[in-house]
Design a protein around this motif. Structure first.
Motif, PDB file in Angstrom:
ATOM      1  N   ASP A  32       0.744  -1.161   0.090  1.00 45.30           N
ATOM      2  CA  ASP A  32      -0.032  -0.236  -0.037  1.00 45.30           C
ATOM      3  C   ASP A  32       0.765   1.254  -0.101  1.00 45.30           C
ATOM      4  N   SER A  33       0.309   2.520   0.283  1.00 43.90           N
ATOM      5  CA  SER A  33       1.201   3.710   0.282  1.00 43.90           C
ATOM      6  C   SER A  33       1.918   3.787   1.121  1.00 43.90           C
ATOM      7  N   LEU A  34       1.832   3.055   2.465  1.00 41.11           N
ATOM      8  CA  LEU A  34       2.986   3.160   3.599  1.00 41.11           C
ATOM      9  C   LEU A  34       4.331   2.509   3.285  1.00 41.11           C
ATOM     10  N   VAL A  35       4.448   1.828   2.045  1.00 41.20           N
ATOM     11  CA  VAL A  35       5.564   1.097   1.890  1.00 41.20           C
ATOM     12  C   VAL A  35       6.502   2.294   1.519  1.00 41.20           C
ATOM     13  N   TRP A  36       7.817   2.154   1.910  1.00 42.88           N
ATOM     14  CA  TRP A  36       8.544   3.429   1.815  1.00 42.88           C
ATOM     15  C   TRP A  36       9.691   2.974   0.622  1.00 42.88           C
ATOM     16  N   LEU A  37       9.142   3.002  -0.586  1.00 44.30           N
ATOM     17  CA  LEU A  37      10.182   2.175  -1.568  1.00 44.30           C
ATOM     18  C   LEU A  37      11.242   2.948  -2.077  1.00 44.30           C
ATOM     19  N   ARG A  38      11.250   4.406  -2.126  1.00 42.83           N
ATOM     20  CA  ARG A  38      12.177   5.301  -2.322  1.00 42.83           C
ATOM     21  C   ARG A  38      13.213   5.344  -1.722  1.00 42.83           C
ATOM     22  N   ARG A  39      13.336   5.423  -0.504  1.00 43.13           N
ATOM     23  CA  ARG A  39      14.478   5.175   0.315  1.00 43.13           C
ATOM     24  C   ARG A  39      14.906   3.803   0.525  1.00 43.13           C
ATOM     25  N   ALA A  40      14.014   2.686   0.341  1.00 43.63           N
ATOM     26  CA  ALA A  40      14.628   1.398   0.270  1.00 43.63           C
ATOM     27  C   ALA A  40      15.583   1.123  -1.096  1.00 43.63           C
ATOM     28  N   ALA A  41      14.758   1.628  -2.129  1.00 35.52           N
ATOM     29  CA  ALA A  41      15.604   1.458  -3.387  1.00 35.52           C
ATOM     30  C   ALA A  41      16.859   2.279  -3.195  1.00 35.52           C
ATOM     31  N   LYS A  42      17.204   3.422  -2.515  1.00 39.79           N
ATOM     32  CA  LYS A  42      18.412   4.386  -2.465  1.00 39.79           C
ATOM     33  C   LYS A  42      19.389   3.179  -1.857  1.00 39.79           C
ATOM     34  N   LYS A  43      18.810   2.691  -0.768  1.00 38.81           N
ATOM     35  CA  LYS A  43      19.822   1.929   0.009  1.00 38.81           C
ATOM     36  C   LYS A  43      20.319   0.803  -0.436  1.00 38.81           C
ATOM     37  N   ILE A  44      19.785   0.245  -1.476  1.00 36.90           N
ATOM     38  CA  ILE A  44      20.526  -0.786  -2.172  1.00 36.90           C
ATOM     39  C   ILE A  44      21.153  -0.617  -3.316  1.00 36.90           C
ATOM     40  N   LEU A  46      19.938   1.620  -5.971  1.00 36.16           N
ATOM     41  CA  LEU A  46      19.322   2.024  -7.238  1.00 36.16           C
ATOM     42  C   LEU A  46      19.204   3.444  -7.357  1.00 36.16           C
ATOM     43  N   ALA A  47      18.955   4.044  -8.587  1.00 34.70           N
ATOM     44  CA  ALA A  47      18.780   5.247  -8.945  1.00 34.70           C
ATOM     45  C   ALA A  47      17.801   6.151  -8.080  1.00 34.70           C
ATOM     46  N   GLY A  48      16.671   5.423  -8.065  1.00 34.90           N
ATOM     47  CA  GLY A  48      15.531   5.890  -7.637  1.00 34.90           C
ATOM     48  C   GLY A  48      14.430   4.763  -7.379  1.00 34.90           C
ATOM     49  N   SER A  49      13.003   5.333  -7.074  1.00 34.53           N
ATOM     50  CA  SER A  49      11.969   4.227  -7.051  1.00 34.53           C
ATOM     51  C   SER A  49      11.672   3.579  -8.182  1.00 34.53           C
ATOM     52  N   PRO A  50      11.340   2.178  -8.038  1.00 31.92           N
ATOM     53  CA  PRO A  50      10.711   1.400  -9.388  1.00 31.92           C
ATOM     54  C   PRO A  50       9.637   2.146  -9.646  1.00 31.92           C
ATOM     55  N   PRO A  51       9.382   2.504 -11.091  1.00 30.67           N
ATOM     56  CA  PRO A  51       8.266   3.065 -11.287  1.00 30.67           C
ATOM     57  C   PRO A  51       7.049   2.315 -11.367  1.00 30.67           C
ATOM     58  N   PRO A  52       5.790   2.779 -11.284  1.00 33.26           N
ATOM     59  CA  PRO A  52       4.495   2.239 -11.229  1.00 33.26           C
ATOM     60  C   PRO A  52       4.054   1.506 -12.366  1.00 33.26           C
ATOM     61  N   TYR A  53       3.529   0.165 -12.197  1.00 36.38           N
ATOM     62  CA  TYR A  53       3.511  -0.774 -13.109  1.00 36.38           C
ATOM     63  C   TYR A  53       2.480  -0.049 -14.316  1.00 36.38           C
ATOM     64  N   LEU A  54       1.291   0.528 -13.944  1.00 36.52           N
ATOM     65  CA  LEU A  54       0.162   1.071 -14.685  1.00 36.52           C
ATOM     66  C   LEU A  54       0.633   2.086 -15.514  1.00 36.52           C
ATOM     67  N   ALA A  55       1.734   2.783 -14.869  1.00 35.91           N
ATOM     68  CA  ALA A  55       2.501   3.690 -15.995  1.00 35.91           C
ATOM     69  C   ALA A  55       3.179   3.199 -17.381  1.00 35.91           C
ATOM     70  N   LEU A  56       3.350   1.865 -16.888  1.00 36.60           N
ATOM     71  CA  LEU A  56       4.526   1.186 -18.170  1.00 36.60           C
ATOM     72  C   LEU A  56       3.393   0.485 -18.861  1.00 36.60           C
TER      73      LEU A  56
END
Length: 319
Positions: A32-44, A46-56
Motif C-alpha cells: 500500500d501507500s505506507l511502503v517506503w520504496l524510494r528510501r529502500a531503493a536508494k539503500k540498495i 538503485l537510482a530511484g524508486s521503481p516506476p509504477p506498473y500501470l504507467a508502463l
C-alpha cells in the motif's frame, strides 16, 4: 527491441563482473501507500524508486526494458489491502498486484527467455508492506465483527501467505517484509478516538498481526527451498523513537506536519509545518520523509533488534 534489451542486460552483467562491481538487484514492490520504496531503493543502490506498473503497462517493450534494466517495478497501490474486500473498488489489492507481476514476468520471458528471467528474479528483492488498511477497515466494522479477531487474522494470513507463495512460484526468492508500526498512534486517531491519544486496543490488534506475520514467514522459510526473508520491525522502532523523540531529531510525534491539528487530509491548501524533518508524521496516516529515512537505515543495516532473521543488506547481497 527484444534483442536490444537482451544485449543490454548481458552487457551490464559482463561489464559489472569485469570491473568487480556487484550490480544492485532489481526491486519489485507490493503493498500500500505506507511502503517506503524510494528510501529502500536508494539503500540498495538503485537510482530511484521503481516506476509504477500501470504507467508502463500500455507498452510491453516499456515494461520489459524497465523491469530488466531500470531496477524493477512497483505494483503497490494506495488503500490496498491483503484482503480483496479492503477498500474494494478503490485500489489494486495484493492479489491483483501479484497478477500484474506475473504479466510482467511473462513479457520478460518472451523477450529474453526463461533462463535469464529466472536468474534475474532469483537475485531480485521483493519489498512488501501491507496490512494497515485491512486493520483500518476492521476498526470501522460493526462491533459484532470486531469480536472475532482470530478469524480476521486467519483470513489475513491465508491471503498473505498465498500471495508470497505465488511470488515464490514465479521465481522470487528474496523477500523484504515490513510489519505494522504503532497503528494506534496514527494522528488519524484524533478523529477515530475522541481522546486523540494512542489507542491501546488498536496497537494490540497491530501487535497480533505482527506476531502472525512473523510466524507465517518462519513457516514459509521452513517449507520453501531457497526462500529467504528479512522482517523489519516498524513497531519496535517506533516504540524506541517515541520513548525519546529528540534523540532521533523529532519534536512532534503526535501531530501531522501537513493538515495541522484538525486531522484533515493533506491537500494543496493545507497548512504545512515549518520544519517537516522535526515531525514523525507527514499527514494523518503516513510517516514523514525523515521518519522513512530512519526506518530504511534501521532495516537495511541498523541495530540487529530491528530485523529478523537477517537485515535487509544481508538479504540483498546474499547468494
Amino acid at each position: 527491441m527484444e534483442g536490444f534489451v537482451l544485449f543490454l542486460v548481458i552487457s551490464m552483467e559482463v561489464l559489472g563482473a569485469a570491473a568487480g562491481v556487484l550490480l544492485p538487484p532489481p526491486m519489485y514492490v507490493f503493498g500500500d501507500s505506507l511502503v517506503w520504496l524510494r528510501r529502500a531503493a536508494k539503500k540498495i543502490g538503485l537510482a530511484g524508486s521503481p516506476p509504477p506498473y500501470l504507467a508502463l503497462a500500455w507498452s510491453s517493450s516499456l515494461v520489459v526494458s524497465t523491469a530488466l534494466t531500470i531496477g524493477g517495478v512497483s505494483y503497490a497501490s494506495g488503500g490496498a489491502g491483503i484482503l480483496d474486500s479492503t477498500n474494494a473498488g478503490n485500489n489494486i489489492p495484493l492479489s491483483k498486484q501479484v497478477q500484474y507481476f506475473n504479466a510482467t514476468r511473462s513479457k520478460m520471458i518472451a523477450a529474453v527467455g526463461s533462463g535469464a528471467v529466472n536468474t534475474l528474479l532469483s537475485r531480485s528483492v521483493v519489498l512488501i508492506g501491507a496490512g494497515g488498511n485491512d486493520l483500518g477497515t476492521f476498526y470501522r466494522s460493526p462491533p459484532e465483527q470486531q469480536s472475532d479477531v482470530a478469524t480476521f487474522y486467519g483470513s489475513l494470513m491465508s491471503n498473505y501467505s498465498a500471495a508470497i507463495t505465488d511470488l515464490y512460484t514465479l521465481g522470487a526468492r528474496k523477500f523484504a517484509i515490513t510489519n505494522l508500526g504503532l497503528v494506534g498512534c496514527l494522528p488519524v486517531n484524533g478523529v477515530l478516538d475522541t481522546a486523540g491519544a494512542c489507542s491501546d486496543l488498536r496497537n494490540q490488534l497491530g501487535a497480533g498481526f505482527n506476531d502472525a506475520v512473523r510466524n507465517m514467514l518462519a513457516d514459509l522459510a521452513a517449507r520453501l527451498p531457497g526462500f529467504r526473508y528479512s522482517l523489519g520491525d516498524a513497531s519496535g522502532l517506533m516504540v524506541d523513537t517515541f520513548a525519546d523523540p529528540p534523540a532521533s531529531g523529532f519534536t512532534d510525534v503526535a501531530g501531522e506536519c501537513c493538515g495541522g491539528d484538525q486531522r484533515v487530509d493533506c491537500s494543496p491548501n493545507s497548512t504545512v509545518c515549518a520544519n517537516r524533518d522535526h515531525y514523525y508524521f507527514w499527514d494523518a496516516v503516513h510517516i514523514s520523509q525523515e521518519a522513512a529515512k530512519q526506518r530504511a537505515e534501521a532495516f537495511y543495516d541498523g541495530p540487529a533488534k530491528y530485523t529478523t532473521p537477517i537485515n535487509f543488506k544481508q538479504l540483498v547481497w546474499s547468494t
